[in-house]
Design a protein around this motif. Structure first.
Motif, PDB file in Angstrom:
ATOM      1  N   TRP A   1      -2.937   5.259  -6.400  1.00 59.34           N
ATOM      2  CA  TRP A   1      -1.626   5.164  -6.586  1.00 59.34           C
ATOM      3  C   TRP A   1      -1.204   3.890  -6.059  1.00 59.34           C
ATOM      4  O   TRP A   1      -0.024   3.453  -6.757  1.00 59.34           O
ATOM      5  N   SER A   2      -1.604   3.018  -5.444  1.00 53.65           N
ATOM      6  CA  SER A   2      -0.937   1.725  -5.064  1.00 53.65           C
ATOM      7  C   SER A   2      -1.368   0.774  -6.147  1.00 53.65           C
ATOM      8  O   SER A   2      -0.493   0.029  -6.372  1.00 53.65           O
ATOM      9  N   SER A   3      -2.505   1.119  -6.635  1.00 53.12           N
ATOM     10  CA  SER A   3      -2.964   0.581  -8.116  1.00 53.12           C
ATOM     11  C   SER A   3      -1.999   0.690  -9.304  1.00 53.12           C
ATOM     12  O   SER A   3      -1.500  -0.163  -9.712  1.00 53.12           O
TER      13      SER A   3
ATOM     14  N   ASP B   1      -8.355   8.312   1.045  1.00 52.84           N
ATOM     15  CA  ASP B   1      -8.274   6.910   0.614  1.00 52.84           C
ATOM     16  C   ASP B   1      -8.313   6.519  -0.838  1.00 52.84           C
ATOM     17  O   ASP B   1      -7.705   5.388  -1.326  1.00 52.84           O
ATOM     18  N   ALA B   2      -9.170   7.160  -1.456  1.00 48.10           N
ATOM     19  CA  ALA B   2      -9.219   6.806  -2.998  1.00 48.10           C
ATOM     20  C   ALA B   2      -7.926   7.170  -3.666  1.00 48.10           C
ATOM     21  O   ALA B   2      -7.399   6.481  -4.426  1.00 48.10           O
TER      22      ALA B   2
ATOM     23  N   THR C   1      -7.106   9.842 -12.986  1.00 49.49           N
ATOM     24  CA  THR C   1      -7.795   9.781 -11.780  1.00 49.49           C
ATOM     25  C   THR C   1      -7.092  10.319 -10.332  1.00 49.49           C
ATOM     26  O   THR C   1      -7.910  10.924  -9.588  1.00 49.49           O
ATOM     27  N   ALA C   2      -5.684  10.001 -10.402  1.00 50.32           N
ATOM     28  CA  ALA C   2      -4.979  10.834  -9.065  1.00 50.32           C
ATOM     29  C   ALA C   2      -5.166  12.084  -9.138  1.00 50.32           C
ATOM     30  O   ALA C   2      -5.488  13.123  -8.041  1.00 50.32           O
ATOM     31  N   GLU C   3      -5.129  13.159 -10.385  1.00 53.51           N
ATOM     32  CA  GLU C   3      -5.321  14.376 -10.508  1.00 53.51           C
ATOM     33  C   GLU C   3      -6.610  14.709 -10.064  1.00 53.51           C
ATOM     34  O   GLU C   3      -6.687  15.983  -9.330  1.00 53.51           O
ATOM     35  N   ALA C   4      -7.509  14.044 -10.714  1.00 52.30           N
ATOM     36  CA  ALA C   4      -9.203  14.465 -10.254  1.00 52.30           C
ATOM     37  C   ALA C   4      -9.393  14.296  -8.955  1.00 52.30           C
ATOM     38  O   ALA C   4     -10.070  15.278  -8.398  1.00 52.30           O
ATOM     39  N   VAL C   5      -8.943  13.197  -8.115  1.00 49.69           N
ATOM     40  CA  VAL C   5      -9.053  13.186  -6.873  1.00 49.69           C
ATOM     41  C   VAL C   5      -8.411  14.294  -5.942  1.00 49.69           C
ATOM     42  O   VAL C   5      -9.014  14.829  -5.030  1.00 49.69           O
ATOM     43  N   THR C   6      -7.153  14.369  -6.411  1.00 49.36           N
ATOM     44  CA  THR C   6      -6.402  15.387  -5.762  1.00 49.36           C
ATOM     45  C   THR C   6      -7.034  17.100  -5.816  1.00 49.36           C
ATOM     46  O   THR C   6      -7.168  17.756  -4.873  1.00 49.36           O
TER      47      THR C   6
ATOM     48  N   ARG D   1       0.573  -1.140  -0.039  1.00 49.41           N
ATOM     49  CA  ARG D   1       0.079   0.181   0.154  1.00 49.41           C
ATOM     50  C   ARG D   1       0.911   1.162   0.134  1.00 49.41           C
ATOM     51  O   ARG D   1       1.752   1.310   0.658  1.00 49.41           O
ATOM     52  N   LEU D   2       0.455   2.397  -0.709  1.00 48.55           N
ATOM     53  CA  LEU D   2       1.285   3.421  -0.888  1.00 48.55           C
ATOM     54  C   LEU D   2       0.447   4.814  -0.506  1.00 48.55           C
ATOM     55  O   LEU D   2      -0.870   4.662  -0.942  1.00 48.55           O
TER      56      LEU D   2
END
Length: 491
Positions: free
Chosen positions: A274-276, A268-269, A341-346, A68-69
């Motif tokens: 990032w873990s994925s 968490d998302a 996805t990471a940018e949208a969540v951030t 997990r990251l």
């Protein structure tokens, strides 16, 4: 309310929900894997049935590396909040010159600007923070401004204002016994007490001399042996909420964290994404699938290996089938999908916390922009900064006022005491071209004086410098000549 009686449960039950929320905020703020796992293994936090990344038990990974990251976005938000408020030190001003000199001396020697920067970061993460004035003659010949975290205090409120507060912390122990030092601040008085108890019980009050960490305090206590009289009628502590209202504790005077409940899901998302992504990188490592005949046998019980650097192979006794060769296995890495996805969540987490995406580098940073454009892009962050500043300004001014009062009583007799004025430094300075254009338009409209223009161009100048520069400009431009209509009065 006096200091707690022997055998009282600790922490106090009425603060259990608040401390529980702070524990979650602290886990995200720290970014510690063990803290996050412990928090989300709590049954009370898993009643919603969600399968969070950090709710997986650690024992699942026994014998394996935890893959997990964690992305420290929570810590970045707290740092950004503090930087917006106190990255540039605020100015503290009073009218009396001698008091101003002493205030500047104490602020510089004590590093008050750094103390406020630390306090603002903690307040952003935990929902609020306490400032405390104390002193130690052997350490420094001045009062000290210190920070106390929100989960180390038991406040008492009156009309939404802090009336008294008890600070506490656990002392070092080499046994199962838990030693706690309690420090209760009320107007004009500071009480100290030492308790010997257990993990969830305050236990029995004992003399301060029973533990070496607080034994020296016993010499400074008054005739009653349990308190210090400050000789001022003010509270020597203040609570500063990060921002109000508290959505989880409506109607309470406590502030809310920048991580208010919705951001837990986004944090968490982001970690899940990032873990994925990193899992894709691990799985995408090139692997060779080779027949058994390509392996070199190392003897009974010693296994076999494949030498991928070998260039010449001897004749192998394998059937001539199509699957008999070496096969390369390499999976695709879903870079674009994970990055988007990471940018949208951030971006959503940052906006929910009350900040502009540009504050965290999300957006076009390739071209130079003016100060006006920066302010426009970061309007949301500037609005949040302004709201938080209104919570900080009166409390910091009160604490500096108390600091000066204690300084007069303990270190600087005869000092004229007054409440300082707090002025926050600008986050973005106007560029000279923009300022010049603005002043030119105002001059053309005859809506600004020369002195005002000098002040706008040099906001850091004092009164003397501003007046001298104004006089020079008026003399050079010929505007300083006497009014002809008043010439008769000069004779």
């Amino acid at each position: 309310m006096p200091l707690p009686a022997n055998g009282a449960p600790w922490p106090p039950p009425q603060l259990a929900k608040l401390y529980r929320d702070i524990r979650i905020d602290d886990a995200w703020y720290s970014g510690d894997h063990d803290k996050l796992t412990r928090v989300y293994r709590d049954n009370e936090l898993r009643k919603d049935g969600r399968r969070r990344l950090w709710s997986r038990d650690r024992d699942v990974h026994q014998g394996k590396r935890d893959t997990r990251l964690h992305i420290p976005l929570a810590g970045d938000i707290a740092t950004a909040s503090a930087d917006l408020l106190f990255a540039e030190p605020p100015t503290f001003t009073v009218a009396a010159p001698r008091t101003q000199d002493r205030l500047d001396e104490v602020a510089e020697a004590d590093g008050i600007a750094n103390t406020l920067l630390e306090a603002a970061e903690v307040a952003s993460a935990l929902g609020g923070v306490y400032l405390r004035i104390t002193w130690d003659r052997e350490l420094a010949a001045r009062p000290l401004l210190t920070v106390v975290h929100a989960d180390a205090a038991v406040p008492e409120w009156r009309w939404g204002r802090l009336a008294t507060v008890t600070f506490w912390h656990e002392l070092a122990s080499d046994s199962a016994t838990v030693w706690r030092h309690l420090e209760r601040h009320s107007p004009g008085r500071i009480e100290h007490a030492l308790y010997q108890g257990t993990a969830d019980n305050l236990g029995v009050r004992v003399p301060l001399t029973e533990h070496p960490e607080v034994a020296t305090l016993a010499d400074s206590l008054g005739p009653e042996g349990d308190s210090i009289e400050t000789d001022i009628d003010r509270l020597t502590a203040a609570y500063i909420p990060n921002i109000r209202p508290s959505r989880r504790h409506r109607g309470s005077p406590f502030g809310r964290s920048d991580y208010a409940a919705p951001l837990y899901d986004l944090f968490d998302a982001l970690d899940t994404t990032w873990s994925s992504w990193i899992r894709d990188l691990r799985l995408a490592r090139a692997r060779l699938l080779v027949p058994d005949g390509y392996l070199r046998d190392h003897g009974p019980g010693r296994g076999a290996s494949f030498d991928d650097d070998r260039e010449i192979w001897q004749l192998l006794n394998i059937p001539p089938t199509e699957a008999g060769g070496i096969t390369l296995s390499q999976f695709a890495i879903r870079v674009a999908e994970h990055a988007q996805t990471a940018e949208a969540v951030t971006r959503q987490a940052v906006l929910s916390a009350g900040y502009s995406a540009q504050t965290f580098g999300l957006g076009d940073q390739s071209t130079a922009v003016t100060a006006t454009e920066v302010k426009a892009r970061e309007r949301r962050s500037m609005t949040t900064r302004g709201k938080k500043g209104r919570y900080w300004s009166p409390e910091v001014a009160d604490m500096l006022h108390v600091l000066l009062m204690l300084d007069r009583a303990l270190f600087t007799p005869g000092l004229t005491v007054e409440r300082p004025r707090i002025e926050f430094a600008p986050v973005v300075s106007d560029d000279p071209l923009s300022t010049a254009q603005t002043l030119a338009l105002l001059t053309q409209a005859e809506a600004v004086s020369t002195e005002t223009k000098v002040r706008a161009l040099h906001p850091d100048w004092d009164e003397t410098a501003v007046h001298e520069e104004t006089d020079r400009i008026l003399a050079e431009t010929g505007q300083a000549v006497p009014d002809p209509m008043q010439a008769g009065q000069l004779l």
